[in-house]
Design a protein around this motif. Sequence first.
Motif, PDB file in Angstrom:
ATOM      1  N   LYS A  11      -4.627 -11.770   3.998  1.00  0.00           N
ATOM      2  CA  LYS A  11      -5.679 -11.195   4.844  1.00  0.00           C
ATOM      3  C   LYS A  11      -5.288  -9.829   5.393  1.00  0.00           C
ATOM      4  O   LYS A  11      -6.073  -8.873   5.333  1.00  0.00           O
ATOM      5  CB  LYS A  11      -5.993 -12.167   5.985  1.00  0.00           C
ATOM      6  CG  LYS A  11      -7.099 -11.689   6.915  1.00  0.00           C
ATOM      7  CD  LYS A  11      -7.524 -12.788   7.866  1.00  0.00           C
ATOM      8  CE  LYS A  11      -6.389 -13.173   8.809  1.00  0.00           C
ATOM      9  NZ  LYS A  11      -6.816 -14.171   9.819  1.00  0.00           N
ATOM     10  N   ILE A  25      -5.318  -2.925   0.223  1.00  0.00           N
ATOM     11  CA  ILE A  25      -4.401  -3.020  -0.915  1.00  0.00           C
ATOM     12  C   ILE A  25      -5.136  -2.795  -2.238  1.00  0.00           C
ATOM     13  O   ILE A  25      -4.566  -2.252  -3.189  1.00  0.00           O
ATOM     14  CB  ILE A  25      -3.653  -4.379  -0.909  1.00  0.00           C
ATOM     15  CG1 ILE A  25      -2.552  -4.393  -1.986  1.00  0.00           C
ATOM     16  CG2 ILE A  25      -4.605  -5.537  -1.101  1.00  0.00           C
ATOM     17  CD1 ILE A  25      -1.448  -3.399  -1.764  1.00  0.00           C
ATOM     18  N   ILE A  26      -6.426  -3.179  -2.313  1.00  0.00           N
ATOM     19  CA  ILE A  26      -7.155  -2.990  -3.575  1.00  0.00           C
ATOM     20  C   ILE A  26      -7.305  -1.503  -3.875  1.00  0.00           C
ATOM     21  O   ILE A  26      -7.011  -1.042  -4.985  1.00  0.00           O
ATOM     22  CB  ILE A  26      -8.540  -3.671  -3.517  1.00  0.00           C
ATOM     23  CG1 ILE A  26      -8.377  -5.186  -3.476  1.00  0.00           C
ATOM     24  CG2 ILE A  26      -9.383  -3.266  -4.730  1.00  0.00           C
ATOM     25  CD1 ILE A  26      -9.695  -5.930  -3.301  1.00  0.00           C
ATOM     26  N   VAL A  63      -0.764  -9.823  -1.581  1.00  0.00           N
ATOM     27  CA  VAL A  63      -2.037 -10.457  -1.231  1.00  0.00           C
ATOM     28  C   VAL A  63      -1.958 -11.017   0.190  1.00  0.00           C
ATOM     29  O   VAL A  63      -0.888 -11.137   0.773  1.00  0.00           O
ATOM     30  CB  VAL A  63      -2.400 -11.585  -2.239  1.00  0.00           C
ATOM     31  CG1 VAL A  63      -2.576 -11.024  -3.627  1.00  0.00           C
ATOM     32  CG2 VAL A  63      -1.330 -12.678  -2.230  1.00  0.00           C
ATOM     33  N   TYR A  69      -3.193  -7.633   4.272  1.00  0.00           N
ATOM     34  CA  TYR A  69      -3.065  -6.579   3.257  1.00  0.00           C
ATOM     35  C   TYR A  69      -4.410  -6.237   2.625  1.00  0.00           C
ATOM     36  O   TYR A  69      -4.676  -5.074   2.293  1.00  0.00           O
ATOM     37  CB  TYR A  69      -2.045  -7.014   2.209  1.00  0.00           C
ATOM     38  CG  TYR A  69      -0.721  -7.353   2.846  1.00  0.00           C
ATOM     39  CD1 TYR A  69       0.124  -6.349   3.290  1.00  0.00           C
ATOM     40  CD2 TYR A  69      -0.347  -8.678   3.083  1.00  0.00           C
ATOM     41  CE1 TYR A  69       1.326  -6.650   3.915  1.00  0.00           C
ATOM     42  CE2 TYR A  69       0.839  -8.994   3.709  1.00  0.00           C
ATOM     43  CZ  TYR A  69       1.675  -7.975   4.127  1.00  0.00           C
ATOM     44  OH  TYR A  69       2.848  -8.278   4.764  1.00  0.00           O
ATOM     45  N   GLU A  70      -5.279  -7.239   2.490  1.00  0.00           N
ATOM     46  CA  GLU A  70      -6.621  -6.955   1.976  1.00  0.00           C
ATOM     47  C   GLU A  70      -7.373  -6.052   2.957  1.00  0.00           C
ATOM     48  O   GLU A  70      -8.029  -5.085   2.557  1.00  0.00           O
ATOM     49  CB  GLU A  70      -7.395  -8.255   1.752  1.00  0.00           C
ATOM     50  CG  GLU A  70      -6.815  -9.177   0.685  1.00  0.00           C
ATOM     51  CD  GLU A  70      -7.065  -8.699  -0.740  1.00  0.00           C
ATOM     52  OE1 GLU A  70      -7.603  -7.592  -0.927  1.00  0.00           O
ATOM     53  OE2 GLU A  70      -6.712  -9.449  -1.668  1.00  0.00           O
ATOM     54  N   GLN A  71      -7.267  -6.365   4.247  1.00  0.00           N
ATOM     55  CA  GLN A  71      -7.959  -5.564   5.245  1.00  0.00           C
ATOM     56  C   GLN A  71      -7.385  -4.157   5.351  1.00  0.00           C
ATOM     57  O   GLN A  71      -8.098  -3.205   5.707  1.00  0.00           O
ATOM     58  CB  GLN A  71      -7.907  -6.262   6.604  1.00  0.00           C
ATOM     59  CG  GLN A  71      -8.714  -7.554   6.648  1.00  0.00           C
ATOM     60  CD  GLN A  71      -8.607  -8.284   7.975  1.00  0.00           C
ATOM     61  OE1 GLN A  71      -7.883  -7.858   8.878  1.00  0.00           O
ATOM     62  NE2 GLN A  71      -9.320  -9.403   8.100  1.00  0.00           N
ATOM     63  N   SER A 104       0.825  -1.213   0.000  1.00  0.00           N
ATOM     64  CA  SER A 104       0.000   0.000   0.000  1.00  0.00           C
ATOM     65  C   SER A 104       0.861   1.265   0.000  1.00  0.00           C
ATOM     66  O   SER A 104       0.556   2.239  -0.699  1.00  0.00           O
ATOM     67  CB  SER A 104      -0.935   0.002   1.217  1.00  0.00           C
ATOM     68  OG  SER A 104      -1.950  -0.971   1.074  1.00  0.00           O
ATOM     69  N   TYR A 143       0.854  -6.693  -6.747  1.00  0.00           N
ATOM     70  CA  TYR A 143       0.469  -6.151  -5.440  1.00  0.00           C
ATOM     71  C   TYR A 143       0.346  -7.279  -4.416  1.00  0.00           C
ATOM     72  O   TYR A 143      -0.061  -8.393  -4.736  1.00  0.00           O
ATOM     73  CB  TYR A 143      -0.853  -5.381  -5.555  1.00  0.00           C
ATOM     74  CG  TYR A 143      -0.725  -4.136  -6.400  1.00  0.00           C
ATOM     75  CD1 TYR A 143      -0.218  -2.956  -5.871  1.00  0.00           C
ATOM     76  CD2 TYR A 143      -1.074  -4.158  -7.744  1.00  0.00           C
ATOM     77  CE1 TYR A 143      -0.079  -1.816  -6.656  1.00  0.00           C
ATOM     78  CE2 TYR A 143      -0.940  -3.028  -8.541  1.00  0.00           C
ATOM     79  CZ  TYR A 143      -0.441  -1.860  -7.987  1.00  0.00           C
ATOM     80  OH  TYR A 143      -0.287  -0.741  -8.777  1.00  0.00           O
TER      81      TYR A 143
END
Length: 531
Positions: A377, A384-385, A375, A379-381, A344, A373
């Motif tokens: 849990k 990162i998207i 991946v 980084y998603e939280q 991020s 990018y």
Amino acid sequence: MKIRSTLNTRDPEYRERREAMLAKIAELAAEHGKALLGGGEKYVARHRARGKLPARERIELLLDPDSPFLELSPLAAWGSDFQVGAGVVTGIGVVEGVECVIVANDPTVRGGASNPWTVKKSFRAADIAFENRLPLINLVESGGADLPTQKEIFIPGGRMFRDLTRLSAAGIPTIALVFGNSTAGGAYIPGMCDHVVMVKERAKVFLGGPPLVKMATGEDADDEELGGAEMHARASGLADYMAVDEADALRLGRRIVRRLNHRKAGPAPGPVREPLYAVEDLEGIVPADLKIPFDPREVIARVVDASEFDEFKPLYGTSLVTGWARLHGYPVGILANAQGVLFSAEAQKAAQFIQLANQTDTPLLFLHNTTGYMVGKEYEQAGIIKHGALMINAVANSRVPHLTLVMGASYGAGNYGMCGRAYDPRFLFTWPSAKSAVMGPQQLAGVLSIVARQAAEARGQVYDEDQDRAMREMVENQIEAESLPFFLSGRLYDDGVLDPRNTRTVLGFCLSVVHNAPIRGAEGGFGVFRM
């Protein structure tokens, strides 16, 4: 500040990397050699026996003596059923001091007929002329469409003529030097160019040749009556100049360019200073195994002027190196992947840097070595998207010229965020060490294996481990082959595969080219940034 290189060219690891790169460079030279062969010795000899010059010799006589020629897409059609190079030579060269896009049919390859890759390669050349406001010179000798593949080229092929009219409407000169046949749809190449030269007793420009005219109208006519240079110079008015031979046609082409009154719209470069470190060192920087990271500053130090690089946010988002430099006297902002993965912080850093470059009208150079990018849990939280989308948004809406070089890996959305082909950089080149795909071969095969295993378990079936191993091996081999630079270059996903030692020269030439057009950053917004 000047980059302090820590590269040890005597280190066994460096030497190992260098040997691997030199082997790939040798493979590249062999593939380029296939394009240089044209249609083969037999057809080249027959062409010369008719008193005609090969396409590259025509280009050489057109260009200023000892001036550069950057050939584009030389590996087009690699891995297909067609000749490497796609039967046409395209590139950028200097004519009467003016950088011009040149498109030269190779009549030794199936009479210069256009196949699907010829058409795509010609489209790319026209795009480069349009974006950079370069005069476009066509060296014409073609039998038209390769008829067995007409279903693939007839509909999209009409864009070739649209491109010529768009260039002319934009005030970008188009020139046709006709050395031989330019028949059927190909007759519209000279028909839609601003300036036309035809070689006496050689040029043949008509919509329908004698057999077609006989079948369609019952009329008897020969080539000269239907489309000879003298007829077009005296009767139809299609020819603006009639040359006595090929050398005269090229002389007339040079005189036309001389009278164009062409001026570069971008700012002039400053003084050029050579890097402090040898460009030959670039042979041993990228590991053969792209899972091993390397420091892109070692590349930057051997590409930019005086090895000077003012790094931006050096302590933040350290997997992405950003900063300002000059290259052949031109200012440039550089984004280079350091450790492969983009987090991020790297995405936010890139977006800010791209905005700054647009504020100062500074072209951007993207140096790829990314697995994409991050991946997982955590980084998603952490978003990162939306942060990756922020970077991709900035790249997509940036208006300064972008140059892209894929040095190592370029996987997944990282390819997009680093201005891959889909994001229309002015130029995109790769090194022989490069690989691009949706993900690495092992990862992709592993994902398919997990999905297949879960599907079998859901059906209550026993998973076949032997079949799984065979499937993974097959997929890994397929993705590996389709990730390699020759395969990708053959499909025109880049503008050429470079010997790393030529990187500074090619990028400097490309910066000169983009400065033919105004250099302006994004004047409006970048759309909605998710914060």
